[in-house]
Design an enzyme around this catalytic site. Structure first.
Site, PDB file in Angstrom:
ATOM      1  CE1 TYR A  72      -4.352  -1.146  -0.170  1.00  0.00           C
ATOM      2  CE2 TYR A  72      -3.377  -2.973   1.031  1.00  0.00           C
ATOM      3  CZ  TYR A  72      -4.417  -2.445   0.285  1.00  0.00           C
ATOM      4  OH  TYR A  72      -5.503  -3.215  -0.038  1.00  0.00           O
ATOM      5  NE  ARG A  75      -3.182   0.425  -4.941  1.00  0.00           N
ATOM      6  CZ  ARG A  75      -4.469   0.328  -4.596  1.00  0.00           C
ATOM      7  NH1 ARG A  75      -4.833  -0.475  -3.629  1.00  0.00           N
ATOM      8  NH2 ARG A  75      -5.390   1.012  -5.220  1.00  0.00           N
ATOM      9  CG  ASP A 109      -7.108   8.158  -6.691  1.00  0.00           C
ATOM     10  OD1 ASP A 109      -7.850   9.136  -6.507  1.00  0.00           O
ATOM     11  OD2 ASP A 109      -7.254   7.378  -7.656  1.00  0.00           O
ATOM     12  CG  HIS A 124     -14.194   1.110  -1.318  1.00  0.00           C
ATOM     13  ND1 HIS A 124     -14.234   0.634  -2.594  1.00  0.00           N
ATOM     14  CD2 HIS A 124     -15.364   0.713  -0.741  1.00  0.00           C
ATOM     15  CE1 HIS A 124     -15.373  -0.030  -2.800  1.00  0.00           C
ATOM     16  NE2 HIS A 124     -16.079   0.012  -1.694  1.00  0.00           N
ATOM     17  CB  CYS A 132      -3.683   2.710  15.805  1.00  0.00           C
ATOM     18  SG  CYS A 132      -3.242   1.404  16.965  1.00  0.00           S
ATOM     19  N   GLY A 204     -16.630   5.105 -14.625  1.00  0.00           N
ATOM     20  CA  GLY A 204     -15.454   4.250 -14.459  1.00  0.00           C
ATOM     21  C   GLY A 204     -15.510   3.241 -13.345  1.00  0.00           C
ATOM     22  N   PRO A 231     -15.783   2.864 -20.963  1.00  0.00           N
ATOM     23  CG  PRO A 231     -13.482   2.435 -20.938  1.00  0.00           C
ATOM     24  CD  PRO A 231     -14.593   2.994 -20.116  1.00  0.00           C
ATOM     25  CB  ALA A 248     -13.511   9.224 -17.303  1.00  0.00           C
TER      26      ALA A 248
HETATM   27  P1  OAD Z   1     -12.827  -2.051 -11.496  1.00  0.00           P
HETATM   28  O1  OAD Z   1     -11.413  -2.348 -11.874  1.00  0.00           O
HETATM   29  O2  OAD Z   1     -13.676  -3.181 -11.050  1.00  0.00           O
HETATM   30  O3  OAD Z   1     -13.571  -1.373 -12.738  1.00  0.00           O
HETATM   31  C1  OAD Z   1     -12.967  -0.308 -13.427  1.00  0.00           C
HETATM   32  C2  OAD Z   1     -13.911   0.150 -14.514  1.00  0.00           C
HETATM   33  O4  OAD Z   1     -13.327   1.270 -15.157  1.00  0.00           O
HETATM   34  C3  OAD Z   1     -14.174  -0.897 -15.610  1.00  0.00           C
HETATM   35  O5  OAD Z   1     -15.571  -1.020 -15.834  1.00  0.00           O
HETATM   36  C4  OAD Z   1     -13.465  -0.305 -16.836  1.00  0.00           C
HETATM   37  O6  OAD Z   1     -14.144  -0.613 -18.054  1.00  0.00           O
HETATM   38  C5  OAD Z   1     -13.547   1.177 -16.535  1.00  0.00           C
HETATM   39  N1  OAD Z   1     -12.520   1.999 -17.201  1.00  0.00           N
HETATM   40  C6  OAD Z   1     -11.280   1.665 -17.592  1.00  0.00           C
HETATM   41  N2  OAD Z   1     -10.647   2.718 -18.132  1.00  0.00           N
HETATM   42  C7  OAD Z   1     -11.525   3.761 -18.069  1.00  0.00           C
HETATM   43  C8  OAD Z   1     -11.476   5.134 -18.470  1.00  0.00           C
HETATM   44  N3  OAD Z   1     -10.406   5.656 -19.040  1.00  0.00           N
HETATM   45  N4  OAD Z   1     -12.560   5.902 -18.241  1.00  0.00           N
HETATM   46  C9  OAD Z   1     -13.672   5.393 -17.654  1.00  0.00           C
HETATM   47  N5  OAD Z   1     -13.767   4.105 -17.262  1.00  0.00           N
HETATM   48  C10 OAD Z   1     -12.717   3.301 -17.470  1.00  0.00           C
HETATM   49  O7  OAD Z   1     -12.789  -0.874 -10.422  1.00  0.00           O
HETATM   50  P2  OAD Z   1     -13.932  -0.413  -9.418  1.00  0.00           P
HETATM   51  O8  OAD Z   1     -15.275  -0.594 -10.016  1.00  0.00           O
HETATM   52  O9  OAD Z   1     -13.560   0.927  -8.910  1.00  0.00           O
HETATM   53  O10 OAD Z   1     -12.216  -2.020  -3.497  1.00  0.00           O
HETATM   54  O11 OAD Z   1     -13.730  -1.476  -8.263  1.00  0.00           O
HETATM   55  C11 OAD Z   1     -14.494  -1.379  -7.094  1.00  0.00           C
HETATM   56  C12 OAD Z   1     -13.673  -1.801  -5.903  1.00  0.00           C
HETATM   57  O12 OAD Z   1     -13.073  -3.080  -6.146  1.00  0.00           O
HETATM   58  C13 OAD Z   1     -12.489  -0.911  -5.604  1.00  0.00           C
HETATM   59  O13 OAD Z   1     -12.826   0.251  -4.879  1.00  0.00           O
HETATM   60  C14 OAD Z   1     -11.619  -1.825  -4.800  1.00  0.00           C
HETATM   61  C15 OAD Z   1     -11.718  -3.073  -5.617  1.00  0.00           C
HETATM   62  O14 OAD Z   1     -11.481  -4.277  -4.945  1.00  0.00           O
HETATM   63  C16 OAD Z   1     -11.518  -1.788  -2.391  1.00  0.00           C
HETATM   64  O15 OAD Z   1     -10.375  -1.389  -2.417  1.00  0.00           O
HETATM   65  C17 OAD Z   1     -12.279  -2.041  -1.156  1.00  0.00           C
END
Ligand code: OAD
Length: 264
Positions: A72, A75, A109, A124, A132, A204, A231, A248
């Site tokens: 982390y 990251r 982020d 999240h 802690c 996204g 996309p 986006a």
């Molecule tokens: P995902 O990785 O599941 O999904 C990302 C989405 O962004 C996908 O649907 C892609 O098609 C889309 N994408 C990619 N490039 C893009 C762009 N340039 N513009 C717009 N969209 C784009 O990520 P999340 O849905 O955020 O949890 O995942 C949800 C949670 O799963 C996260 O918060 C994390 C993870 O495990 C925790 O950390 C608790």
């Protein structure tokens, strides 16, 4: 721009322009154009390269604290060395156009804030609010220099977590892990914003992680206007009034330009 997409953007822009209360929900996709990997995209997604059970659970942290803390931290440094993109800036520009805008993100982020958005609801948690593991006291992470940036985050970044000066407990990343509840105040505020909005803009996210993903369905049940920007096709498309296919960083500025042409 193909005329079908142009028409869709114009219809969505008309809806957005007449909205007084807008809720926005973002996921990893909005930060993809800043060089931050999404979680589930094929090949590049974080969970394609790492096992969530090794890195994103409390059990994993207890089993191997340096592995999880170091990952982390890497990251966090990667985010620090990245910059907001056109999508983040477009959302910051949207706020003053409407009576009330609530920005809800699943991202850990700080790119929305650095683009100028305020009051962001981080469902999240945040890479910048470690706490802690024992007494829950929060700490602001010390900011490393940007030249510590590494493009590819690897698991050989082992780093022993610091200890809480108060109780001696280990300090853990301030993110919500699998099996943990969302911060309840943030979650309630997000639900309220969706219940009270005229339009929900979803950007996204794959919409597969609950309970965050449930906000789209909540908006649908409450008959809100829903604009989906991605996309790829997602399971949330069925809830959307307007599906805008694309990145986006491209589609959001086009949407704003179409909604408020006099501003450009
Ligand atoms: P995902 O990785 O599941 O999904 C990302 C989405 O962004 C996908 O649907 C892609 O098609 C889309 N994408 C990619 N490039 C893009 C762009 N340039 N513009 C717009 N969209 C784009 O990520 P999340 O849905 O955020 O949890 O995942 C949800 C949670 O799963 C996260 O918060 C994390 C993870 O495990 C925790 O950390 C608790």
């Amino acid at each position: 721009m193909p005329s079908v997409q142009l028409q869709r953007i114009q219809s969505a822009a008309g809806m957005l322009r007449h909205a007084t209360r807008v809720a926005v929900m973002t996921g990893a996709g909005i930060s993809a154009e800043s060089g931050i990997a999404t979680f589930r995209d094929a090949l590049t997604g974080v969970w394609q390269r790492f096992r969530a059970e090794d890195l994103a659970t409390l059990q994993a942290f207890r089993r191997d604290p340096p592995l999880v803390w170091g990952w982390y931290e890497a990251r966090r440094k990667q985010v620090l060395a990245s910059s907001p993109n056109r999508g983040h800036y477009a959302l910051a520009k949207l706020a003053p156009q409407v009576h009330q805008l609530t920005l809800i993100t699943q991202n850990v982020d700080d790119l929305h804030e650095r683009a100028g958005s305020t009051g962001v609801l981080h469902l999240h948690g945040s890479l910048f609010e470690p706490r802690c593991v024992k007494c829950e006291m929060r700490f602001e992470a010390a900011l490393p220099a940007a030249d510590e940036h590494q493009r590819g985050v690897t698991t050989d970044e082992r780093e022993t977590p610091p200890l809480c000066p108060d109780c001696g407990g280990m300090i853990r990343p301030g993110v919500v892990w699998f099996g943990e509840s969302l911060p309840q105040d943030v979650w309630q505020a997000a639900k309220k914003a969706v219940q009270e909005c005229n339009v929900l803009l979803i950007v996204g996210t794959s919409g597969v992680v609950q309970p965050a993903a449930g906000l789209a369905e909540l908006a649908f049940r409450k008959r809100k206007g829903i604009i989906q920007i991605n996309p790829s096709t997602t399971g949330q498309d069925r809830f959307a009034t307007h599906v805008l296919t694309g990145a986006a960083g491209t589609v959001l500025p086009q949407l704003l330009q179409a909604a408020w042409p006099e501003q450009e």
